[in-house]
Design a protein around this motif. Structure first.
Motif, PDB file in Angstrom:
ATOM      1  N   MET A   1       0.829  -1.181   0.000  1.00  0.00           N
ATOM      2  CA  MET A   1       0.000   0.000   0.000  1.00  0.00           C
ATOM      3  C   MET A   1       0.875   1.246   0.000  1.00  0.00           C
ATOM      4  N   SER A   2       0.561   2.174  -0.860  1.00  0.00           N
ATOM      5  CA  SER A   2       1.265   3.439  -0.915  1.00  0.00           C
ATOM      6  C   SER A   2       0.551   4.426  -0.012  1.00  0.00           C
ATOM      7  N   GLU A   3       1.293   5.367   0.466  1.00  0.00           N
ATOM      8  CA  GLU A   3       0.667   6.462   1.187  1.00  0.00           C
ATOM      9  C   GLU A   3       1.352   7.737   0.742  1.00  0.00           C
ATOM     10  N   TYR A   4       0.538   8.745   0.534  1.00  0.00           N
ATOM     11  CA  TYR A   4       1.060  10.040   0.107  1.00  0.00           C
ATOM     12  C   TYR A   4       0.724  11.112   1.114  1.00  0.00           C
ATOM     13  N   TRP A   5       1.674  12.018   1.299  1.00  0.00           N
ATOM     14  CA  TRP A   5       1.457  13.239   2.059  1.00  0.00           C
ATOM     15  C   TRP A   5       1.454  14.341   1.010  1.00  0.00           C
ATOM     16  N   VAL A   6       0.319  14.963   0.786  1.00  0.00           N
ATOM     17  CA  VAL A   6       0.129  15.899  -0.317  1.00  0.00           C
ATOM     18  C   VAL A   6       0.137  17.332   0.205  1.00  0.00           C
ATOM     19  N   ASP A   7       0.898  18.204  -0.455  1.00  0.00           N
ATOM     20  CA  ASP A   7       0.850  19.611  -0.067  1.00  0.00           C
ATOM     21  C   ASP A   7      -0.306  20.297  -0.789  1.00  0.00           C
ATOM     22  N   SER A   8      -0.585  21.533  -0.408  1.00  0.00           N
ATOM     23  CA  SER A   8      -1.770  22.220  -0.944  1.00  0.00           C
ATOM     24  C   SER A   8      -1.667  22.482  -2.441  1.00  0.00           C
ATOM     25  N   ASP A   9      -0.483  22.800  -2.946  1.00  0.00           N
ATOM     26  CA  ASP A   9      -0.340  23.042  -4.376  1.00  0.00           C
ATOM     27  C   ASP A   9      -0.612  21.771  -5.179  1.00  0.00           C
ATOM     28  N   ALA A  10      -0.091  20.645  -4.717  1.00  0.00           N
ATOM     29  CA  ALA A  10      -0.347  19.378  -5.403  1.00  0.00           C
ATOM     30  C   ALA A  10      -1.831  19.022  -5.347  1.00  0.00           C
ATOM     31  N   PHE A  11      -2.470  19.280  -4.204  1.00  0.00           N
ATOM     32  CA  PHE A  11      -3.904  19.041  -4.060  1.00  0.00           C
ATOM     33  C   PHE A  11      -4.672  19.849  -5.108  1.00  0.00           C
ATOM     34  N   HIS A  12      -4.342  21.133  -5.225  1.00  0.00           N
ATOM     35  CA  HIS A  12      -5.006  21.979  -6.227  1.00  0.00           C
ATOM     36  C   HIS A  12      -4.770  21.459  -7.639  1.00  0.00           C
ATOM     37  N   CYS A  13      -3.558  21.041  -7.932  1.00  0.00           N
ATOM     38  CA  CYS A  13      -3.246  20.519  -9.268  1.00  0.00           C
ATOM     39  C   CYS A  13      -4.088  19.285  -9.571  1.00  0.00           C
ATOM     40  N   LEU A  14      -4.133  18.369  -8.631  1.00  0.00           N
ATOM     41  CA  LEU A  14      -4.911  17.142  -8.826  1.00  0.00           C
ATOM     42  C   LEU A  14      -6.402  17.446  -8.969  1.00  0.00           C
ATOM     43  N   ARG A  15      -6.873  18.531  -8.367  1.00  0.00           N
ATOM     44  CA  ARG A  15      -8.273  18.964  -8.502  1.00  0.00           C
ATOM     45  C   ARG A  15      -8.548  19.526  -9.889  1.00  0.00           C
ATOM     46  N   LYS A  16      -7.569  20.187 -10.477  1.00  0.00           N
ATOM     47  CA  LYS A  16      -7.758  20.883 -11.751  1.00  0.00           C
ATOM     48  C   LYS A  16      -7.572  19.975 -12.957  1.00  0.00           C
ATOM     49  N   THR A  23     -11.798  14.198 -11.961  1.00  0.00           N
ATOM     50  CA  THR A  23     -10.499  14.797 -11.629  1.00  0.00           C
ATOM     51  C   THR A  23      -9.518  13.708 -11.194  1.00  0.00           C
ATOM     52  N   LEU A  24      -8.250  14.013 -11.350  1.00  0.00           N
ATOM     53  CA  LEU A  24      -7.223  13.084 -10.873  1.00  0.00           C
ATOM     54  C   LEU A  24      -7.300  12.948  -9.361  1.00  0.00           C
ATOM     55  N   LEU A  25      -7.702  14.013  -8.666  1.00  0.00           N
ATOM     56  CA  LEU A  25      -7.857  13.935  -7.218  1.00  0.00           C
ATOM     57  C   LEU A  25      -8.928  12.919  -6.835  1.00  0.00           C
ATOM     58  N   SER A  26     -10.036  12.915  -7.541  1.00  0.00           N
ATOM     59  CA  SER A  26     -11.107  11.961  -7.206  1.00  0.00           C
ATOM     60  C   SER A  26     -10.661  10.527  -7.463  1.00  0.00           C
ATOM     61  N   VAL A  27      -9.853  10.301  -8.486  1.00  0.00           N
ATOM     62  CA  VAL A  27      -9.326   8.958  -8.754  1.00  0.00           C
ATOM     63  C   VAL A  27      -8.391   8.546  -7.617  1.00  0.00           C
ATOM     64  N   LEU A  28      -7.511   9.457  -7.223  1.00  0.00           N
ATOM     65  CA  LEU A  28      -6.569   9.185  -6.135  1.00  0.00           C
ATOM     66  C   LEU A  28      -7.300   8.889  -4.828  1.00  0.00           C
ATOM     67  N   ILE A  37      -4.947   9.704   2.148  1.00  0.00           N
ATOM     68  CA  ILE A  37      -3.957  10.729   1.849  1.00  0.00           C
ATOM     69  C   ILE A  37      -3.779  11.531   3.134  1.00  0.00           C
ATOM     70  N   VAL A  38      -2.562  12.008   3.393  1.00  0.00           N
ATOM     71  CA  VAL A  38      -2.290  12.778   4.597  1.00  0.00           C
ATOM     72  C   VAL A  38      -1.908  14.196   4.174  1.00  0.00           C
ATOM     73  N   ASP A 125       6.177  14.301  -7.472  1.00  0.00           N
ATOM     74  CA  ASP A 125       5.304  15.385  -7.886  1.00  0.00           C
ATOM     75  C   ASP A 125       3.986  14.801  -8.373  1.00  0.00           C
ATOM     76  N   VAL A 126       3.137  15.634  -8.933  1.00  0.00           N
ATOM     77  CA  VAL A 126       1.824  15.186  -9.402  1.00  0.00           C
ATOM     78  C   VAL A 126       1.971  14.070 -10.430  1.00  0.00           C
ATOM     79  N   PHE A 127       2.936  14.192 -11.331  1.00  0.00           N
ATOM     80  CA  PHE A 127       3.097  13.148 -12.341  1.00  0.00           C
ATOM     81  C   PHE A 127       3.506  11.818 -11.710  1.00  0.00           C
ATOM     82  N   GLY A 128       4.291  11.849 -10.653  1.00  0.00           N
ATOM     83  CA  GLY A 128       4.649  10.614  -9.945  1.00  0.00           C
ATOM     84  C   GLY A 128       3.411   9.902  -9.424  1.00  0.00           C
ATOM     85  N   VAL A 129       2.445  10.670  -8.933  1.00  0.00           N
ATOM     86  CA  VAL A 129       1.174  10.090  -8.467  1.00  0.00           C
ATOM     87  C   VAL A 129       0.415   9.492  -9.651  1.00  0.00           C
ATOM     88  N   VAL A 130       0.401  10.206 -10.766  1.00  0.00           N
ATOM     89  CA  VAL A 130      -0.281   9.707 -11.967  1.00  0.00           C
ATOM     90  C   VAL A 130       0.343   8.390 -12.424  1.00  0.00           C
TER      91      VAL A 130
END
Length: 182
Positions: A1-16, A23-28, A37-38, A125-130
């Motif tokens: 199991m992976s776990e990510y600690w996401v900062d606010s900028d990455a959160f916004h990116c995944l939302r957009k 959205t990529l955020l909803s998939v994550l 996610i933490v 970064d966001v692409f690593g999550v993708v």
């Protein structure tokens, strides 16, 4: 199991970034192998104030956990001189965990990346999550390509990684590097 600690900028990116209305955020947030996610308290409740309804929804669902550091913590104060409040709080809290329990820190901020790596943390970064979502078959190559198409337009950088050289080439490069695909 992976776990990510996401900062606010990455959160916004995944939302957009999205394919269709997804959205990529909803998939994550929906993938059981990755959640929860933490996020640092400052990032979740101050930097993401404009999307607090969404943050609260994810917290209630158990998809997001928010952790906070004490503002008078000496390590936090030291790191605060090197990076922003939310990133400094995240780095302090991640470092406090046993090495095997430390999540990957997801950020698009170059200074936060350098600081976290200097502190011995795994960073992506966001692409690593993708890439991981693709590896887990939670996201198809086609959907990922559509969601990241804005990165091909240099005037629309929405969190484009520095090593971006088109979807296929960057995907191959990151897969060759292995987890956490940074």
């Amino acid at each position: 199991m992976s776990e990510y600690w996401v900062d606010s900028d990455a959160f916004h990116c995944l939302r957009k970034l999205a394919f269709g209305k997804t959205t990529l955020l909803s998939v994550l947030m929906a993938h059981p192998a990755i959640r929860p996610i933490v996020m640092a308290g400052h990032a979740a409740h101050h930097e993401l104030n404009s999307v607090q309804v969404e943050v609260s929804k994810y917290e209630r669902e158990g998809a997001l956990i928010v952790r906070s550091a004490k503002a008078n913590d000496s390590e936090y104060k030291r790191l605060r001189r090197e990076t922003h409040k939310g990133e400094a709080e995240a780095i302090v809290l991640i470092r406090a965990l046993e090495r095997a329990q430390r999540p990957v820190f997801v950020t698009r901020d170059a200074q936060a990346t350098a600081t976290a790596q200097a502190e011995g943390l795994r960073v992506t970064d966001v692409f690593g999550v993708v890439v991981e979502l693709i590896q887990l078959q939670a996201l198809s190559l086609d959907d990922a390509s559509v969601a990241l198409a804005p990165w091909d337009d240099r005037s629309r950088e929405i969190c484009r990684p520095r090593d971006w050289n088109g979807f296929d080439a960057t995907l191959r490069l990151r897969q060759a590097r292995g987890y956490p695909y940074s």
